[in-house]
Design an enzyme around this catalytic site. Structure first.
Site, PDB file in Angstrom:
ATOM      1  N   LYS A  18       0.836  -1.211   0.000  1.00  0.00           N
ATOM      2  CA  LYS A  18       0.000   0.000   0.000  1.00  0.00           C
ATOM      3  C   LYS A  18       0.865   1.253   0.000  1.00  0.00           C
ATOM      4  O   LYS A  18       2.032   1.251   0.421  1.00  0.00           O
ATOM      5  CB  LYS A  18      -0.958   0.029   1.200  1.00  0.00           C
ATOM      6  N   ASP A 149      -2.733  -1.665   9.471  1.00  0.00           N
ATOM      7  CA  ASP A 149      -2.808  -1.658   8.004  1.00  0.00           C
ATOM      8  C   ASP A 149      -3.320  -2.984   7.421  1.00  0.00           C
ATOM      9  O   ASP A 149      -3.465  -3.098   6.203  1.00  0.00           O
ATOM     10  CB  ASP A 149      -1.411  -1.428   7.390  1.00  0.00           C
TER      11      ASP A 149
HETATM   12  O1  C5P Z   1      -0.807  -1.204  14.266  1.00  0.00           O
HETATM   13  P1  C5P Z   1       0.643  -1.452  14.011  1.00  0.00           P
HETATM   14  O2  C5P Z   1       1.156  -2.665  14.766  1.00  0.00           O
HETATM   15  O3  C5P Z   1       0.992  -1.501  12.578  1.00  0.00           O
HETATM   16  O4  C5P Z   1       1.398  -0.192  14.611  1.00  0.00           O
HETATM   17  C1  C5P Z   1       2.792  -0.174  14.813  1.00  0.00           C
HETATM   18  C2  C5P Z   1       3.149   1.007  15.692  1.00  0.00           C
HETATM   19  O5  C5P Z   1       2.952   2.233  14.949  1.00  0.00           O
HETATM   20  C3  C5P Z   1       2.306   1.176  16.939  1.00  0.00           C
HETATM   21  O6  C5P Z   1       2.839   0.427  18.005  1.00  0.00           O
HETATM   22  C4  C5P Z   1       2.392   2.667  17.195  1.00  0.00           C
HETATM   23  O7  C5P Z   1       3.613   2.994  17.804  1.00  0.00           O
HETATM   24  C5  C5P Z   1       2.434   3.248  15.787  1.00  0.00           C
HETATM   25  N1  C5P Z   1       1.093   3.651  15.293  1.00  0.00           N
HETATM   26  C6  C5P Z   1       0.480   4.775  15.832  1.00  0.00           C
HETATM   27  N2  C5P Z   1      -0.749   5.161  15.368  1.00  0.00           N
HETATM   28  C7  C5P Z   1      -1.368   4.472  14.387  1.00  0.00           C
HETATM   29  C8  C5P Z   1      -0.766   3.321  13.828  1.00  0.00           C
HETATM   30  C9  C5P Z   1       0.480   2.941  14.301  1.00  0.00           C
HETATM   31  O8  C5P Z   1       1.035   5.436  16.723  1.00  0.00           O
HETATM   32  N3  C5P Z   1      -2.563   4.870  13.960  1.00  0.00           N
END
Ligand code: C5P
Length: 309
Positions: A18, A149
């Site tokens: 993406k 994502d």
């Molecule tokens: O959801 P995911 O595991 O991909 O997110 C990885 C990290 O990215 C989270 O632990 C956070 O630190 C950051 N993040 C965030 N806000 C979001 C998505 C991700 O702060 N909306």
């Protein structure tokens, strides 16, 4: 009429990378995540996940020559494919274990959601392999638990993401967009880029900025409108942490790209071009300075079965 198909012995599911055409980031929430209003689009750069039943889960990676497998977490409990298998096993109360091969074309830790693509592909592949018939709503919920994502990688196409990015809604996008994609040999940590966003934007509003102009340009198949409306609120943080990214974006725009931007939390940079010839010309110029320069178009389908036996 329903046709009973035999349960497969192995199958391959393909899921796309993406790009965030718009990544509007709000202030950090109480749970540490940031409220997002993002417009995701998918590009024709894929990971293929092949699964076959086995008594334990094992994962092997077959990387494209530019993919650094050393950055993929493979130990049990650390790979998103293990997490996907565990979530399906918990939901259905059955054992979900498989030999897994990931044919990896999406750069690792690049801001292209390669890990999320693997998670989405694994959910679909294991669901089919074990004939679990998980309803779509449950697959989307499990995907959201795997990562912000991952639901978009199930959906593909172009979609608005809200919440922390996991609440996805398809949007009208009849065009085909051509991209030059320049990965970086060294990944960047998403949490670190978000932390730096917090440092640079202590006054960020809780509500992330929306994307009306972009959505209108997408619906109208207006590539110049899309180029003008591209926005990534994480870009200043990514460029501050790695200033070469700013130079790369400037080089791509000098080479004629309509716009360049950091993809997600970086460090991959993407360049929007008018058509395939334009993209190949920009790629040729950037290829003189960068080892890996890819051309891809989109939007494309989300996680889907491509081989079945
Ligand atoms: O959801 P995911 O595991 O991909 O997110 C990885 C990290 O990215 C989270 O632990 C956070 O630190 C950051 N993040 C965030 N806000 C979001 C998505 C991700 O702060 N909306």
């Amino acid at each position: 009429m329903s046709i009973a198909l035999p349960t497969p012995t192995y199958l391959t599911v393909r899921a796309p990378a993406k790009i965030n055409l718009h990544l509007g980031v709000g202030a950090a929430r109480a749970d540490g995540y940031h409220g997002l209003y993002t417009v995701y689009t998918s590009i024709g750069l894929y990971d293929d996940v092949t699964v076959a039943e086995a008594t334990d889960t094992s994962i092997r990676i077959q990387p494209a020559e530019y993919v650094d497998v050393a950055q993929v977490p493979l130990a049990p409990g650390t790979n998103i494919v293990h997490a996907a298998a565990d979530k399906l096993a918990d939901l259905h109360g059955v054992q979900v274990t498989a030999d897994v091969l990931i044919d990896k074309q999406i750069p690792v830790a690049g801001g292209l959601a390669g890990g999320s693509a693997d998670g989405a592909a694994a959910l679909v592949a294991l669901d089919r392999l074990f004939d679990l018939e998980t309803p779509d709503a449950d697959l989307l919920r499990l995907a959201g638990e795997l990562g912000s994502d991952v639901p978009f990688a199930l959906l593909g196409g172009t979609a608005v993401g809200t919440g922390r990015g996991e609440l996805v809604e398809p949007v009208a996008d009849p065009g085909t967009w051509w991209w030059v994609v320049v990965p970086s040999p060294d990944g960047m940590s998403t949490p670190e880029v978000y932390r730096h966003f917090d440092e640079l934007s202590p006054d960020a509003a809780p509500e992330p900025p929306r994307a009306e102009e972009l959505l209108a340009a997408l619906a109208g198949d207006d590539v110049h409108g899309v180029a003008a409306a591209l926005r990534n609120d994480l870009q200043p943080a990514a460029v501050d942490l790695r200033p070469q990214l700013g130079d790369l974006i400037a080089r791509g725009e000098e080479a004629g790209a309509l716009r360049g931007l950091v993809s997600g939390s970086g460090p991959t940079c993407v360049f929007l071009c008018g058509d395939s010839d334009h993209a190949r010309a920009v790629a040729a110029e950037l290829g003189a300075e960068h080892d890996v320069v890819l051309v891809a178009n989109g939007p494309v389908a989300g996680a889907h079965v491509v081989e079945y036996s």
